[in-house]
Scaffold this motif. Structure first.
Motif, PDB file in Angstrom:
ATOM      1  N   LYS A 194      60.540  57.218  68.543  1.00  0.00           N
ATOM      2  CA  LYS A 194      60.661  57.587  67.020  1.00  0.00           C
ATOM      3  C   LYS A 194      62.165  57.459  66.369  1.00  0.00           C
ATOM      4  N   PHE A 195      62.186  57.038  65.200  1.00  0.00           N
ATOM      5  CA  PHE A 195      63.604  56.959  64.497  1.00  0.00           C
ATOM      6  C   PHE A 195      63.764  58.320  63.795  1.00  0.00           C
ATOM      7  N   LEU A 196      64.685  58.943  63.950  1.00  0.00           N
ATOM      8  CA  LEU A 196      65.053  60.303  63.148  1.00  0.00           C
ATOM      9  C   LEU A 196      66.096  60.171  62.049  1.00  0.00           C
ATOM     10  N   PHE A 197      65.937  61.121  60.989  1.00  0.00           N
ATOM     11  CA  PHE A 197      67.028  61.024  60.091  1.00  0.00           C
ATOM     12  C   PHE A 197      66.863  62.641  59.310  1.00  0.00           C
ATOM     13  N   GLY A 198      67.743  63.039  58.899  1.00  0.00           N
ATOM     14  CA  GLY A 198      67.801  64.377  58.473  1.00  0.00           C
ATOM     15  C   GLY A 198      69.056  64.865  57.761  1.00  0.00           C
ATOM     16  N   VAL A 199      68.918  66.162  57.186  1.00  0.00           N
ATOM     17  CA  VAL A 199      70.050  66.763  56.498  1.00  0.00           C
ATOM     18  C   VAL A 199      69.992  68.396  56.814  1.00  0.00           C
ATOM     19  N   GLY A 200      70.805  68.741  56.614  1.00  0.00           N
ATOM     20  CA  GLY A 200      70.987  70.393  57.072  1.00  0.00           C
ATOM     21  C   GLY A 200      72.152  71.118  56.603  1.00  0.00           C
ATOM     22  N   ILE A 203      67.637  58.351  67.552  1.00  0.00           N
ATOM     23  CA  ILE A 203      66.346  57.915  68.269  1.00  0.00           C
ATOM     24  C   ILE A 203      65.881  59.050  69.111  1.00  0.00           C
ATOM     25  N   SER A 204      64.670  58.995  69.299  1.00  0.00           N
ATOM     26  CA  SER A 204      63.768  60.076  70.005  1.00  0.00           C
ATOM     27  C   SER A 204      63.029  59.253  71.241  1.00  0.00           C
ATOM     28  N   LEU A 205      63.080  59.709  72.430  1.00  0.00           N
ATOM     29  CA  LEU A 205      62.001  59.463  73.383  1.00  0.00           C
ATOM     30  C   LEU A 205      61.001  60.545  73.655  1.00  0.00           C
ATOM     31  N   LEU A 240      63.109  63.981  73.614  1.00  0.00           N
ATOM     32  CA  LEU A 240      64.494  63.792  74.041  1.00  0.00           C
ATOM     33  C   LEU A 240      65.172  63.103  72.716  1.00  0.00           C
ATOM     34  N   PRO A 241      65.653  63.978  71.724  1.00  0.00           N
ATOM     35  CA  PRO A 241      66.202  63.038  70.568  1.00  0.00           C
ATOM     36  C   PRO A 241      67.988  63.008  70.974  1.00  0.00           C
ATOM     37  N   ILE A 242      68.583  61.855  70.403  1.00  0.00           N
ATOM     38  CA  ILE A 242      69.798  61.657  70.604  1.00  0.00           C
ATOM     39  C   ILE A 242      70.337  61.195  69.087  1.00  0.00           C
ATOM     40  N   LEU A 243      71.137  62.023  68.827  1.00  0.00           N
ATOM     41  CA  LEU A 243      71.277  61.762  67.238  1.00  0.00           C
ATOM     42  C   LEU A 243      73.083  61.611  67.027  1.00  0.00           C
ATOM     43  N   ALA A 244      73.477  60.699  65.992  1.00  0.00           N
ATOM     44  CA  ALA A 244      74.839  60.834  65.485  1.00  0.00           C
ATOM     45  C   ALA A 244      74.740  61.780  64.381  1.00  0.00           C
ATOM     46  N   LYS A 245      75.667  62.882  64.223  1.00  0.00           N
ATOM     47  CA  LYS A 245      75.585  63.776  63.414  1.00  0.00           C
ATOM     48  C   LYS A 245      77.073  63.974  62.473  1.00  0.00           C
ATOM     49  N   TYR A 246      76.939  63.944  61.295  1.00  0.00           N
ATOM     50  CA  TYR A 246      78.018  63.937  60.251  1.00  0.00           C
ATOM     51  C   TYR A 246      77.980  65.559  59.852  1.00  0.00           C
ATOM     52  N   HIS A 247      79.396  66.155  59.979  1.00  0.00           N
ATOM     53  CA  HIS A 247      79.509  67.582  59.388  1.00  0.00           C
ATOM     54  C   HIS A 247      80.676  67.766  58.553  1.00  0.00           C
ATOM     55  N   ALA A 248      80.189  67.902  57.173  1.00  0.00           N
ATOM     56  CA  ALA A 248      81.014  67.807  56.118  1.00  0.00           C
ATOM     57  C   ALA A 248      81.652  69.426  56.251  1.00  0.00           C
ATOM     58  N   SER A 249      82.842  69.653  55.339  1.00  0.00           N
ATOM     59  CA  SER A 249      83.812  70.524  55.234  1.00  0.00           C
ATOM     60  C   SER A 249      82.918  71.753  54.817  1.00  0.00           C
ATOM     61  N   SER A 250      81.928  71.465  53.870  1.00  0.00           N
ATOM     62  CA  SER A 250      81.415  72.399  53.106  1.00  0.00           C
ATOM     63  C   SER A 250      80.218  73.095  54.030  1.00  0.00           C
ATOM     64  N   HIS A 269      84.638  65.763  61.944  1.00  0.00           N
ATOM     65  CA  HIS A 269      83.561  65.545  61.146  1.00  0.00           C
ATOM     66  C   HIS A 269      82.455  64.943  61.925  1.00  0.00           C
ATOM     67  N   PHE A 270      82.546  64.516  63.025  1.00  0.00           N
ATOM     68  CA  PHE A 270      81.499  63.451  63.559  1.00  0.00           C
ATOM     69  C   PHE A 270      81.306  63.794  64.745  1.00  0.00           C
ATOM     70  N   GLY A 271      80.299  64.027  65.494  1.00  0.00           N
ATOM     71  CA  GLY A 271      79.711  64.042  66.983  1.00  0.00           C
ATOM     72  C   GLY A 271      78.452  63.544  67.340  1.00  0.00           C
ATOM     73  N   PHE A 272      77.913  63.978  68.492  1.00  0.00           N
ATOM     74  CA  PHE A 272      76.486  63.480  68.959  1.00  0.00           C
ATOM     75  C   PHE A 272      76.015  64.640  69.334  1.00  0.00           C
ATOM     76  N   GLN A 273      74.493  64.538  69.205  1.00  0.00           N
ATOM     77  CA  GLN A 273      73.724  65.747  69.640  1.00  0.00           C
ATOM     78  C   GLN A 273      72.527  65.286  70.202  1.00  0.00           C
ATOM     79  N   ALA A 274      72.280  65.826  71.561  1.00  0.00           N
ATOM     80  CA  ALA A 274      71.212  65.480  72.217  1.00  0.00           C
ATOM     81  C   ALA A 274      70.456  66.991  72.406  1.00  0.00           C
ATOM     82  N   GLU A 275      68.928  66.699  72.502  1.00  0.00           N
ATOM     83  CA  GLU A 275      67.944  67.828  72.513  1.00  0.00           C
ATOM     84  C   GLU A 275      66.984  67.760  73.384  1.00  0.00           C
ATOM     85  N   LEU A 276      66.356  68.579  73.790  1.00  0.00           N
ATOM     86  CA  LEU A 276      65.386  68.706  74.722  1.00  0.00           C
ATOM     87  C   LEU A 276      64.171  69.660  74.289  1.00  0.00           C
ATOM     88  N   MET A 277      63.069  69.207  73.605  1.00  0.00           N
ATOM     89  CA  MET A 277      62.386  69.924  73.023  1.00  0.00           C
ATOM     90  C   MET A 277      60.888  69.791  73.174  1.00  0.00           C
TER      91      MET A 277
END
Length: 216
Positions: A157-163, A117-119, A99-109, A65-73
């Protein structure tokens, strides 16, 4: 003893990597951006500016249920700023490589939560004029300006979100990015562009969709 510890460490690492799940894809979406702009000299009011983001993501998960996500946007940001003292409304378009680096929680649902954080590296900055009042017939004329020299090259920047992520890997998310650093450069009081101490902080609300290309 050292050899035993090394073998144990390599074994643990191989177990982790064997259970790791990697996902690579692309994402795009809407940006609703604004700038918290203040100066001690001028009365101003800011409003949001719509743009978009587009790029790729890399997700690395080592537990269920847990991982890390890196993006290039690519991320279009900025705001409309109303300089009330002069009757001038400007549109400030700032384009960043994020260049965001995020910790991401993924529920079974399928629901997800993320924070990180993003640079953001400034690519271009333009200011155009939407409204000019009180200067008719005065010969006063304003054209588009390049703002890049007056801004710092990197924003944090500090990032937070849901999905929500479907079984197919298609994902949807809402994210807010709050600027942590002042992007206005300090000017000397003798500089002709000096209008008092300025502070500018970016903020962006994003609605995005992700398309997996590799992994599940």
């Amino acid at each position: 003893m050292k050899r035993i510890l090394l073998i144990a460490a390599l074994f643990c690492m191989s177990v982790v990597l064997a259970n790791a799940q990697i996902k690579i894809g692309i994402k795009e979406g809407l940006n609703i951006a604004s700038i918290d702009y203040t100066t001690a000299v001028l009365e101003t009011e800011t409003s949001a500016l719509a743009s978009f983001h587009l790029g790729a993501f890399f997700h690395y998960s080592i537990v269920e249920h847990f991982g890390f996500q890196a993006e290039l946007m690519y991320s279009g940001q900025g705001a409309k700023i109303d300089f009330k003292d002069f009757g001038i409304l400007t549109k400030n378009k700032l384009n960043y490589l994020s260049l965001p680096i995020l910790a991401k929680y993924h529920a079974s649902s399928g629901f997800t939560a993320e924070a990180g954080i993003s640079l953001d590296f400034l690519l271009s900055a333009k200011q155009s004029y939407e409204k000019i009042e009180g200067f008719s017939g005065s010969g006063f004329e304003l054209t588009e300006q390049d703002l890049k020299e007056g801004l710092t090259g990197v924003d944090t920047k500090f990032l937070f979100g849901v999905g929500y992520e479907m079984a197919s890997g298609l994902s949807f998310n809402a994210r807010f990015a709050a600027g942590l650093s002042n992007i206005s450069k300090s000017l000397d009081e003798n500089d002709p562009n000096y209008i008092g101490e300025e502070e500018s902080y970016n903020s962006v609300f994003q609605l995005g969709v992700g398309f997996p290309l590799y992994g599940n």
